[in-house]
Design an enzyme around this catalytic site. Structure first.
Site, PDB file in Angstrom:
ATOM      1  N   LYS A 122       0.825  -1.204   0.000  1.00 45.41           N
ATOM      2  CA  LYS A 122       0.000   0.000   0.000  1.00 45.41           C
ATOM      3  C   LYS A 122       0.868   1.266   0.000  1.00 45.41           C
ATOM      4  O   LYS A 122       0.434   2.313  -0.471  1.00 45.41           O
ATOM      5  CB  LYS A 122      -0.928   0.023   1.210  1.00 45.41           C
ATOM      6  CG  LYS A 122      -1.839  -1.192   1.376  1.00 45.41           C
ATOM      7  CD  LYS A 122      -2.849  -1.324   0.255  1.00 45.41           C
ATOM      8  CE  LYS A 122      -3.969  -2.300   0.572  1.00 45.41           C
ATOM      9  NZ  LYS A 122      -3.563  -3.712   0.661  1.00 45.41           N
TER      10      LYS A 122
HETATM   11  C1  PLP Z   1      -4.159  -4.852   0.202  1.00 44.06           C
HETATM   12  C2  PLP Z   1      -3.308  -6.053   0.128  1.00 44.06           C
HETATM   13  C3  PLP Z   1      -3.539  -7.069  -0.817  1.00 44.06           C
HETATM   14  C4  PLP Z   1      -4.703  -7.018  -1.778  1.00 44.06           C
HETATM   15  O1  PLP Z   1      -4.571  -6.001  -2.725  1.00 44.06           O
HETATM   16  P1  PLP Z   1      -5.854  -5.475  -3.542  1.00 44.06           P
HETATM   17  O2  PLP Z   1      -5.369  -4.311  -4.297  1.00 44.06           O
HETATM   18  O3  PLP Z   1      -6.876  -5.108  -2.490  1.00 44.06           O
HETATM   19  O4  PLP Z   1      -6.326  -6.593  -4.379  1.00 44.06           O
HETATM   20  C5  PLP Z   1      -2.665  -8.138  -0.859  1.00 44.06           C
HETATM   21  N1  PLP Z   1      -1.639  -8.233  -0.004  1.00 44.06           N
HETATM   22  C6  PLP Z   1      -1.389  -7.294   0.932  1.00 44.06           C
HETATM   23  C7  PLP Z   1      -0.255  -7.487   1.866  1.00 44.06           C
HETATM   24  C8  PLP Z   1      -2.205  -6.171   1.023  1.00 44.06           C
HETATM   25  O5  PLP Z   1      -1.950  -5.241   1.953  1.00 44.06           O
END
Ligand code: PLP
Length: 504
Positions: A122
């Protein structure tokens, strides 16, 4: 910038709501609003032309690739504005100048997206979103304070707060499912500093949090009361196009690294396997393909909340199933918001059809996609990994490579193994590695050593021993950091909490 857009310099890209063809905005407006007030998501209806010349791009820095991609998609920002945002975002907050290093393992490449301040992917978008948003606010002479309202399955909340903490003109309120995040994730959030940050645990799961946040966005009465107080909502979730566009960058960058190291020739197709929850990360990969990145398959990997696996296999999206709490909590999602954007593209950018399907999801709990562009659908493969398969994969990768994957990455890696077993597809494959194992130390250590009942902090120390990777600053000292946020509310009381924080 070393590469220029080939065309489209004079024309502004249109971002249209997936639910109303008349609701169109520019990129900066879409970033400010976050969500369309009709409940839809702002989505590009055509793609910019980007000259992806990998003979040049292979030597470009992450920031240079970011400038190329962002200037194409966020085309109502000036070059100076974007340079400022990119240079502020992708700096020494990341613990490597590569920003997103590509690691070669036996039979796969792991694209490490966890070198930012909260050690999950993120950070890739949330370290730039506050700059994009405040730049857009300035551009439009906005005087309201921006209130970032966010539902988190664990990682978005912390990364958003790290980005927005003490940013003038902003307030941020984060809701997370009380029993749906790891101890490390929870402490990362509840110890957050910054006078404009608010963290609330809810009695409910991520879908409850996300649904209530969306409802507040769509509440016209609430919007008016906010405006009367010189406030307006925006979103740091991947529903905001300002989250998605920065995520396109690392797919292009990863491809350039493969060319640079001679693993592929320019133009060779590469697959990406993406551990998926809200469908944001993999959708960014799809957009990378639309601007010409040579992508073979996009492999959508789910955990036991495998609603997307079923959707890609049957074209029926059915959320009427039990919600499972897994060891990859950031993917514990039954309503994947960003799939709405793919549905929109699959139905020929048709807002009416998309709107009808989303209505069916709310009222019947399911929909069936009957009329669609087969070429788009065939870009995707999908499967899921059980809890046992995920743990086994962490162990397999460790034994073969002395490398420890976090459980989300391991879901993707396990799904890629399944894909290989059933498909004749020899294309090189990159696994989007979305978190550091230090974010989920208990699961990682248990999978490798078989020990159970470890505390999070014992596991951190052991992980350092096993992996040889030092404990990152993001979690070092977390155990003793003062907890600053202790509020828990019922899912149905989320709006009340927001009104209290904002003095409405
Ligand atoms: C948010 C997240 C995901 C999923 O990503 P999306 O964009 O919601 O599909 C996968 N792995 C981690 C560690 C995340 O923080």
């Amino acid at each position: 910038m070393i590469v220029k857009k080939t065309s489209g310099d004079h024309m502004s890209l249109v971002y249209q709501s997936t639910r109303d063809a008349h609701n169109t905005v520019t990129a900066s407006q879409a970033i400010l609003q976050g969500l369309a007030t009709d409940g839809g998501l702002f989505t590009p209806t055509s793609y910019p032309q980007v000259a992806l010349d990998f003979d040049q791009l292979k030597d470009a820095s992450y920031q240079e690739v970011a400038k190329l991609v962002l200037s194409a998609f966020l085309d109502d920002f000036t070059a100076e504005e974007l340079d400022h945002c990119i240079d502020q975002a992708y700096d020494s907050k990341f613990d490597t100048p590569a920003i997103a290093p590509l690691v070669k393992l036996n039979g796969q490449y792991n694209l490490e997206l966890f070198h930012g301040s909260t050690i999950a992917f993120k950070d890739m978008a949330l370290s730039i979103l506050p700059y994009l948003m405040t730049t857009a606010a300035k551009k439009h002479g906005l005087e309201n304070k921006i209130v970032i309202l966010t539902a988190t399955s664990g990682d978005t909340g912390k990364a958003a707060m790290a980005g927005f903490a003490d940013v003038p003109g902003t307030e941020i309120i984060v809701f997370y499912p009380k029993d749906g995040v790891s101890k490390v994730q929870e402490l990362q959030m509840t110890t957050q500093t910054g006078s404009n940050t608010h963290v609330v645990a809810i009695d409910g799961n991520f879908d409850d949090a996300q649904t209530n946040v969306k409802q507040m966005f769509n509440d016209a009465d609430l919007r008016e009361r906010l405006a009367a107080h010189h406030l307006q909502f925006s979103s740091a979730n991947s529903m905001n196009i300002g989250r998605l566009v920065p995520q396109i960058v690392y797919y292009v960058y990863a491809y350039a690294q493969l060319v640079k190291s001679g693993e592929i020739g320019s133009g060779d197709p590469v697959n990406f396997t993406v551990p998926t929850g809200n469908f944001g990360n993999i959708l960014a990969a799809y957009y990378a393909k639309q601007i010409g990145l040579p992508i073979g398959k996009l492999i959508c990997a789910s955990n036991e909340n495998n609603v997307l696996t079923d959707f890609f296999k049957t074209r029926i999206y059915d959320k009427k199933r039990s919600f499972k709490v897994t060891t990859s909590p950031s993917m514990d999602i039954l309503v994947s918001s960003n799939l709405e954007r793919l549905i929109f593209h699959l139905s020929g950018n048709n807002a009416e059809k998309t709107s009808a399907l989303m209505d069916a999801l709310v009222h019947q709990g399911e929909y069936e996609l009957t009329d669609f562009d087969p070429e788009i659908l065939e870009t995707f493969a999908a499967d899921y990994a059980t809890e046992a398969e995920t743990a086994t994969e962490i162990k397999r990768v460790y034994e073969e490579n002395a490398y420890i994957e976090d459980p989300h990455t391991a879901v993707a890696s396990a799904v890629y193994q399944k894909y290989l077993a059933t498909n004749e597809d020899a294309h090189p494959t990159v696994i989007a590695s979305t978190a550091s194992p230090y974010k989920f130390p208990v699961v990682a250590v248990e999978a490798v050593t078989g020990q159970s009942d470890l505390s999070d902090f014992d596991a951190l120390a052991q992980l350092q021993e096993i992996s040889g990777v030092p404990v990152p600053p993001a979690v070092d000292g977390l155990e003793t950091a003062p907890v600053r946020h202790r509020t828990t509310v019922k899912a149905s009381d989320m709006q009340q909490a927001v009104e209290e924080y904002l003095g409405l």
